[in-house]
Design an enzyme around this catalytic site. Structure first.
Site, PDB file in Angstrom:
ATOM      1  N   LYS A 153       0.587  -1.489   0.026  1.00 35.33           N
ATOM      2  CA  LYS A 153      -0.322   0.104  -0.060  1.00 35.33           C
ATOM      3  C   LYS A 153       0.746   1.238   0.265  1.00 35.33           C
ATOM      4  O   LYS A 153       1.799   1.236   1.314  1.00 35.33           O
ATOM      5  CB  LYS A 153      -1.033  -0.218   0.969  1.00 35.33           C
ATOM      6  CG  LYS A 153      -1.656   1.376   1.695  1.00 35.33           C
ATOM      7  CD  LYS A 153      -2.125   1.482   2.663  1.00 35.33           C
ATOM      8  CE  LYS A 153      -2.811   2.898   2.817  1.00 35.33           C
ATOM      9  NZ  LYS A 153      -3.819   2.789   4.084  1.00 35.33           N
ATOM     10  N   GLY A 196      -7.572   9.370   9.720  1.00 34.53           N
ATOM     11  CA  GLY A 196      -8.448   9.590  11.174  1.00 34.53           C
ATOM     12  C   GLY A 196      -9.417  10.784  11.552  1.00 34.53           C
ATOM     13  O   GLY A 196      -9.614  10.612  12.619  1.00 34.53           O
ATOM     14  N   ALA A 204      -9.622   5.172   4.536  1.00 34.47           N
ATOM     15  CA  ALA A 204      -9.350   7.241   5.235  1.00 34.47           C
ATOM     16  C   ALA A 204     -10.852   7.167   5.252  1.00 34.47           C
ATOM     17  O   ALA A 204     -11.118   7.802   4.557  1.00 34.47           O
ATOM     18  CB  ALA A 204      -8.186   8.082   4.782  1.00 34.47           C
ATOM     19  N   GLY A 205     -10.668   8.050   7.019  1.00 37.03           N
ATOM     20  CA  GLY A 205     -11.985   9.103   6.748  1.00 37.03           C
ATOM     21  C   GLY A 205     -13.118   8.629   7.431  1.00 37.03           C
ATOM     22  O   GLY A 205     -13.893   8.986   7.567  1.00 37.03           O
ATOM     23  N   ASN A 260      -9.114   1.793   9.941  1.00 38.18           N
ATOM     24  CA  ASN A 260      -7.924   1.323  11.236  1.00 38.18           C
ATOM     25  C   ASN A 260      -9.128   1.935  12.271  1.00 38.18           C
ATOM     26  O   ASN A 260      -9.018   1.596  12.930  1.00 38.18           O
ATOM     27  CB  ASN A 260      -6.390   1.561  10.967  1.00 38.18           C
ATOM     28  CG  ASN A 260      -5.650   1.389  11.702  1.00 38.18           C
ATOM     29  OD1 ASN A 260      -4.536   1.492  11.532  1.00 38.18           O
ATOM     30  ND2 ASN A 260      -6.127   1.381  12.816  1.00 38.18           N
ATOM     31  N   THR A 261      -8.607   3.064  12.358  1.00 35.82           N
ATOM     32  CA  THR A 261      -9.461   4.409  13.603  1.00 35.82           C
ATOM     33  C   THR A 261     -10.311   4.399  13.886  1.00 35.82           C
ATOM     34  O   THR A 261     -10.664   4.087  14.783  1.00 35.82           O
ATOM     35  CB  THR A 261      -9.053   5.994  13.014  1.00 35.82           C
ATOM     36  OG1 THR A 261      -7.536   5.816  12.454  1.00 35.82           O
ATOM     37  CG2 THR A 261      -9.188   6.638  14.396  1.00 35.82           C
TER      38      THR A 261
END
EC number: 2.8.1.10
Length: 269
Positions: free
Chosen positions: A104, A165, A192-193, A214-215
């Protein structure tokens, strides 16, 4: 793998994966929490940041043993890299450490928004593709940059929904939908986001091929429960896309047929 995912797998670079969810492995409260989240989401791949995991102050005993135990394909990333040479070198190190050609590609151009560097990203991707990597570039929803990445050999893209995040969801729906429409044959994974499962479900309803989380999972009060919720949201969104949603209308239209309706309620024509 569910019967639905087996019949409709995520395919990247000719390889079929068991799930359309990809899961990050950083910032979990504990290894046990990470393990439970992987078990709950049953992701197609898990990402590993080579530079961050190798730092003595963040490495946790048993981390790599845990990943081996779950036997989920690894997707190393170049998180933290800010130059082309740095990203390329990190990718080569990751290939040696993890014995995989998957990468990635992250190349950050702004420290505040963590927005990818579009110019350097294309250059780094071209070099890595030439070196035999299966490159999944983390990019924005910019269509022209996406086309350039495809032109240099990237067979899939990972556009953001919002800055890393933030949990804001998809901040530019128009841009992402245009990217999907203009690159119909390129696998697109929203990365992301995203903050809640409905964000992921919406992207899947639009025809995106997967999401990377992830987050949103690691920082949830109950990461495993959130991982499971996201997996269900992704599956529901994909099923809705394949089912063919109705067209949106600007005015009301009765869902009840006129058969059996009193004649004085029917259109005289």
């Amino acid at each position: 793998m569910t019967s639905a995912s087996a019949a409709d797998p995520l395919t990247l670079y000719g390889v079929a994966f068991a799930s359309r969810v990809l899961l990050g492995t950083s910032r979990y409260p504990s290894l046990a929490s990470l393990s439970d989240s992987i078990e709950a989401a049953r992701p197609g791949m898990v990402t590993v940041a080579l530079r961050r995991q190798m730092q003595a102050d963040t490495a946790e005993a048993g981390f790599f043993d845990l990943l081996k135990r779950h036997a989920v394909p690894l997707l190393p990333n170049t998180a933290g890299c800010q130059t082309v040479d740095e990203a390329v070198t990190t990718a080569h190190m990751a290939r040696e450490v993890f014995e995989t050609e998957w990468i990635k590609l992250e190349l950050i151009g702004d420290d505040y928004t963590l927005q990818p560097d579009p110019i350097g990203l294309v250059e780094a991707a071209a070099r890595l593709v030439k070196d035999g990597f299966k490159v999944l570039p983390y990019c924005t929803e910019d269509l022209v940059v996406g086309r350039r990445l495809v032109d240099v050999g990237c067979e899939a893209l990972m556009p953001w929904g919002a800055p890393i995040g933030t949990g804001k969801g998809i901040v530019n729906p128009y841009g992402l939908r245009v990217l999907r429409e203009r690159l119909p044959d390129v696998p697109l994974i929203v990365d992301a986001g995203l903050g809640v499962p409905s964000h992921a479900c919406q992207a899947m309803e639009w025809g995106f091929d997967g999401v990377l989380l992830n987050t949103a999972v690691s920082q949830a009060t109950d990461p495993a429960a959130m991982a499971r919720a996201f997996a269900m949201g992704v599956e529901a969104g994909r099923a809705a896309y394949r089912a063919g949603p109705m067209d949106e209308r600007d005015s009301a239209q009765a869902s009840t047929p006129v058969v059996g309706m009193p004649f004085w309620h029917q259109d005289p024509g």
